[in-house]
Design an enzyme around this catalytic site. Structure first.
Site, short mmCIF file in Angstrom:
data_model
loop_
_atom_site.label_atom_id
_atom_site.label_comp_id
_atom_site.label_asym_id
_atom_site.label_seq_id
_atom_site.Cartn_x
_atom_site.Cartn_y
_atom_site.Cartn_z
N PHE A 181 -17.17 19.41 70.77
CA PHE A 181 -18.45 18.32 71.07
C PHE A 181 -18.40 17.36 69.69
CE2 PHE A 181 -19.07 22.95 72.89
CZ PHE A 181 -19.22 22.41 73.97
N LEU A 182 -17.03 17.17 69.59
CA LEU A 182 -16.79 16.16 68.13
C LEU A 182 -17.88 14.83 68.28
CD1 LEU A 182 -14.96 13.63 68.60
CD2 LEU A 182 -13.06 15.72 67.83
N PHE A 281 -31.41 12.39 67.98
CA PHE A 281 -31.20 11.74 68.92
C PHE A 281 -32.17 11.34 69.74
CE2 PHE A 281 -27.09 11.73 71.44
CZ PHE A 281 -25.89 11.92 70.43
N CYS A 292 -18.24 9.43 77.17
CA CYS A 292 -18.71 10.60 77.67
C CYS A 292 -19.93 10.58 77.89
CB CYS A 292 -18.26 11.35 76.28
SG CYS A 292 -16.54 11.81 76.02
N LYS A 353 -21.42 1.93 69.14
CA LYS A 353 -22.45 2.91 67.83
C LYS A 353 -21.26 2.88 66.94
CE LYS A 353 -21.56 7.19 66.52
NZ LYS A 353 -21.58 9.00 67.43
N ARG A 360 -15.27 1.31 74.92
CA ARG A 360 -15.37 1.76 75.99
C ARG A 360 -17.53 1.99 76.58
NH1 ARG A 360 -11.43 7.12 75.76
NH2 ARG A 360 -12.12 7.36 74.47
P1 NAD Z 1 -7.87 8.58 74.57
O1 NAD Z 1 -8.60 7.86 75.57
O2 NAD Z 1 -8.29 8.69 73.70
O3 NAD Z 1 -7.13 10.31 74.52
C1 NAD Z 1 -6.17 10.25 75.77
C2 NAD Z 1 -4.42 9.69 74.91
O4 NAD Z 1 -4.42 11.29 76.26
C3 NAD Z 1 -3.94 8.91 75.41
O5 NAD Z 1 -3.13 8.43 73.86
C4 NAD Z 1 -2.51 8.92 76.54
O6 NAD Z 1 -1.90 8.34 76.14
C5 NAD Z 1 -2.84 10.54 76.43
N1 NAD Z 1 -1.81 11.16 77.81
C6 NAD Z 1 -2.47 10.79 78.71
N2 NAD Z 1 -1.58 11.56 79.94
C7 NAD Z 1 -1.35 12.08 78.34
C8 NAD Z 1 0.08 12.88 79.09
N3 NAD Z 1 0.83 13.96 80.77
N4 NAD Z 1 0.72 13.27 78.14
C9 NAD Z 1 0.42 13.14 76.80
N5 NAD Z 1 -0.46 12.61 76.25
C10 NAD Z 1 -0.94 11.64 77.47
O7 NAD Z 1 -9.29 10.09 75.52
P2 NAD Z 1 -10.30 10.60 74.57
O8 NAD Z 1 -10.95 9.93 73.92
O9 NAD Z 1 -9.79 11.39 73.51
O10 NAD Z 1 -11.04 11.80 75.51
C11 NAD Z 1 -10.15 12.67 75.59
C12 NAD Z 1 -11.08 14.01 76.66
O11 NAD Z 1 -11.49 14.96 75.51
C13 NAD Z 1 -11.64 13.56 77.70
O12 NAD Z 1 -11.66 14.05 78.36
C14 NAD Z 1 -13.03 13.19 77.11
O13 NAD Z 1 -14.06 13.44 78.05
C15 NAD Z 1 -13.06 14.24 76.08
N6 NAD Z 1 -13.94 14.23 75.10
C16 NAD Z 1 -13.94 12.97 74.51
C17 NAD Z 1 -14.96 13.32 73.26
C18 NAD Z 1 -14.82 11.62 72.16
O14 NAD Z 1 -15.99 11.41 71.21
N7 NAD Z 1 -13.90 10.86 72.38
C19 NAD Z 1 -15.75 13.41 72.41
C20 NAD Z 1 -15.69 14.98 73.34
C21 NAD Z 1 -14.70 15.19 73.81
C1 UGA Z 2 -21.07 11.96 72.59
C2 UGA Z 2 -21.58 13.26 72.12
O1 UGA Z 2 -22.98 13.09 70.97
C3 UGA Z 2 -21.33 14.84 71.82
O2 UGA Z 2 -21.29 15.74 71.41
C4 UGA Z 2 -20.00 14.69 72.53
O3 UGA Z 2 -18.61 15.77 72.53
C5 UGA Z 2 -18.70 13.10 73.03
O4 UGA Z 2 -20.51 12.40 73.68
C6 UGA Z 2 -18.04 13.14 73.93
O5 UGA Z 2 -18.24 14.14 74.97
O6 UGA Z 2 -17.45 13.00 74.20
P1 UGA Z 2 -20.15 9.86 71.07
O7 UGA Z 2 -19.83 9.34 72.54
O8 UGA Z 2 -18.98 9.86 70.95
O9 UGA Z 2 -20.36 11.45 71.36
O10 UGA Z 2 -21.21 9.59 69.70
P2 UGA Z 2 -22.57 9.61 69.82
O11 UGA Z 2 -22.90 9.98 68.99
O12 UGA Z 2 -23.58 10.73 71.01
O13 UGA Z 2 -23.76 8.20 70.55
C7 UGA Z 2 -23.39 8.12 72.35
C8 UGA Z 2 -24.37 7.19 72.60
O14 UGA Z 2 -25.91 7.01 72.13
C9 UGA Z 2 -23.90 5.59 71.55
O15 UGA Z 2 -23.98 4.27 72.57
C10 UGA Z 2 -24.33 5.69 70.97
O16 UGA Z 2 -24.89 4.47 70.31
C11 UGA Z 2 -26.74 6.19 71.43
N1 UGA Z 2 -27.29 6.93 70.67
C12 UGA Z 2 -27.35 8.06 70.26
C13 UGA Z 2 -28.59 6.23 71.03
O17 UGA Z 2 -28.68 5.10 71.32
N2 UGA Z 2 -29.30 6.59 70.22
C14 UGA Z 2 -29.47 8.02 69.70
O18 UGA Z 2 -30.69 8.22 69.10
C15 UGA Z 2 -28.19 8.33 69.44
#
Ligand code: NAD
Ligand code: UGA
Length: 463
Positions: A181-182, A281, A292, A353, A360
């Site tokens: 959930f980060l 939010f 996401c 943000k 993305r």
């Molecule tokens: P990202 O694209 O930053 O990282 C994914 C990594 O996986 C890349 O470095 C890629 O090279 C690697 N990869 C791909 N295929 C691979 C393989 N077969 N073996 C080893 N490495 C491989 O993606 P992300 O933003 O870290 O998101 C990852 C997952 O976490 C997604 O499902 C996303 O929805 C979830 N998530 C993301 C966030 C966020 O804030 N970014 C927060 C919560 C959950």
């Molecule tokens: C969001 C969720 O907050 C995380 O809990 C979750 O783990 C993550 O998606 C995920 O699944 O990847 P993130 O997308 O990194 O995190 O950032 P947020 O702070 O949630 O912002 C998301 C979007 O909403 C941004 O475009 C931000 O600018 C916008 N936002 C957020 C607003 O326009 N207003 C707000 O008050 C808060």
């Protein structure tokens, strides 16, 4: 090995004067592989090391792994460098491109690869499948396989089936869903101080091992939710889509404020005092972006469709968001009577943000596209995201600072809520700009001061 960890721990504590570190660095005998070293995988890996686990971070991206081995953090994330450095020094985290070796050396395998959106809105599980293939071909003993990536409800059951089909005995693995959930920009703190940790599994043995992985969090009083895999997978999508709905809702109210002259800041503040609503939010903006909310809301709609049902609320949040993403450019065009041909427009903020380099689904992309379509000359500045944006818009001008971008500009749009845009020097802006026209798509600036300095401006419902 244990002795080496203790020696490193003492060295670490001496260097960083951290008694907490000393307690936590000696506690776990587990080795964990985190597969995928992106925004989530890297923070997860280093976070699990920080609480005393031995972690191998593995990624197929050789450039990324080489950077990490050289002490370079491939993404912009506040606080990440410090915690990576200290855990490398403590011998608790290593980096490799050898996925199979990371798997054979570990008892717990976190899958943290991307699950991007397919054209039909479903989650693309290609990368997850590729990790499973490597697990199937290299498994050398009992493993707990943890989905940290966001995966559709039912993926856990599918993974079990997939591995068995590949000839992996059921006795050799247990599955846990442990959604993350980060937030980007706040990732280290969010990981180390989560509101809750969700562990979904049907295996008592796996649950006990996961409790060991997260032992330090129990000690610090974090709430744990123990449930089954499908419920855990659902919690992740339900949470993200709920937040997306909340954002589209407040954006709609901000648009109503624009039409009526009411002030969204006061409206949102008063709404937020109601504990059932909460003040978080409720900041209107240029629409939500990031890797996401858009993809997870779409994936939820796809899941609904697969289950022969509709989710009009979730669908509406996405429709509203598409409209919202056009608002900053439309507001600027309105201030110029639709004529921005050959006008220099400064875009302040490209990341979706603040405090991240991630672009993305950034609303800045939509804004730039619209402005370019209308013939504007774009000068953009972002403290961290310009390199990433270059891949999408190689031909716009990227500037070295805010004031470089706004020099001789005819208009400005503030797209991202970076701290440095909150304290813009309006006198300097007035001196440097050709025309004092501004759209504040994050409601950062003081509207009274903007008026005093003679700006022609628009906001997101702030009056
Ligand atoms: P990202 O694209 O930053 O990282 C994914 C990594 O996986 C890349 O470095 C890629 O090279 C690697 N990869 C791909 N295929 C691979 C393989 N077969 N073996 C080893 N490495 C491989 O993606 P992300 O933003 O870290 O998101 C990852 C997952 O976490 C997604 O499902 C996303 O929805 C979830 N998530 C993301 C966030 C966020 O804030 N970014 C927060 C919560 C959950
Ligand atoms: C969001 C969720 O907050 C995380 O809990 C979750 O783990 C993550 O998606 C995920 O699944 O990847 P993130 O997308 O990194 O995190 O950032 P947020 O702070 O949630 O912002 C998301 C979007 O909403 C941004 O475009 C931000 O600018 C916008 N936002 C957020 C607003 O326009 N207003 C707000 O008050 C808060």
């Amino acid at each position: 090995m244990k002795l080496r960890i203790i020696i490193y721990s003492i060295l670490y504590c001496t260097l960083f004067n951290s008694t907490q570190a000393k307690i936590i660095k000696e506690q776990s005998n587990l080795t964990i592989a985190v597969i995928g070293t992106g925004y989530v995988g890297l923070v997860t890996g280093v976070g699990l090391a920080e609480v005393g686990n031995k972690v191998i971070c593995a990624d197929v991206d050789a450039k990324k792994i080489q950077m990490l081995k050289n002490g370079i953090i491939p993404i912009y994330e506040p606080g990440l460098r410090e915690i990576v450095d200290s855990n490398v020094l403590a011998g608790l985290i290593t980096f490799t491109t050898d996925i199979a070796q990371a798997i054979t050396q570990s008892q717990v395998i976190f899958i943290g690869v991307g699950t991007p959106m397919n054209d039909n809105g479903s989650a693309n599980l290609t990368y997850v499948k590729s990790v499973l293939d490597t697990i199937a071909s290299s498994i050398n003993g009992f493993k707990v396989i943890v989905t940290k990536s966001t995966v559709p409800v039912g993926t856990g059951a599918w993974i079990r089936h997939y591995l068995e089909e590949k000839g992996v005995s059921r006795d050799l693995f247990s599955l846990v869903s442990n959604p993350e959930f980060l937030r980007e920009g706040n990732a280290v703190s969010d990981f180390l101080h989560p509101d809750r940790i969700v562990l979904g599994t049907e295996s008592e043995q796996a649950l006990e091992i996961m409790k060991d992985v997260y032992k330090m969090f129990t000690n610090q009083g974090t709430r744990f939710i123990y449930t089954n895999v499908a419920t855990s997978e659902t919690i992740k999508y339900a949470s993200n889509a709920f937040l997306a709905v909340k954002l589209s809702y407040i954006n709609e109210i901000a648009n109503l404020c624009d039409a009526t002259g009411a002030d969204i800041k006061t409206v949102a503040f008063a709404m937020g005092l109601d504990k059932r609503i909460s003040p978080l939010f409720l900041n209107p903006g240029p629409g939500f972006g990031g890797s996401c909310f858009p993809k997870d809301s779409q994936a939820l709609l796809y899941m609904a469709d697969q289950n022969h049902m509709k989710m009009p609320v979730v669908q509406a949040s996405l429709i509203t968001n598409e409209i919202q993403k056009t608002k900053p450019a439309e507001k600027l065009l309105a201030l110029f009577n639709n004529d921005i041909q050959n006008k220099k427009i400064a875009i302040l903020g490209l990341a979706f943000k603040a405090n991240t380099d991630d672009i993305r689904y950034s609303p800045a992309i939509n804004t730039i596209e619209i402005l370019l379509d209308h013939g504007a000359i774009i000068h953009a500045y972002d403290p961290a995201a310009m390199d990433n944006m270059r891949a999408i818009f190689p031909h716009i001008t990227y500037c070295t600072s805010t004031y470089d971008a706004i020099n001789q500009a005819e208009g400005i749009i503030i797209m991202t809520e970076w701290d440095e845009f909150k304290t813009l020097d309006l006198q300097l802006l007035s001196d440097l700009m050709r025309n004092k026209v501004l759209v504040d798509a994050r409601n950062l600036l003081d509207i009274h001061q903007l008026k005093e300095f003679g700006f022609i401006f628009d906001t997101m419902g702030h009056h």
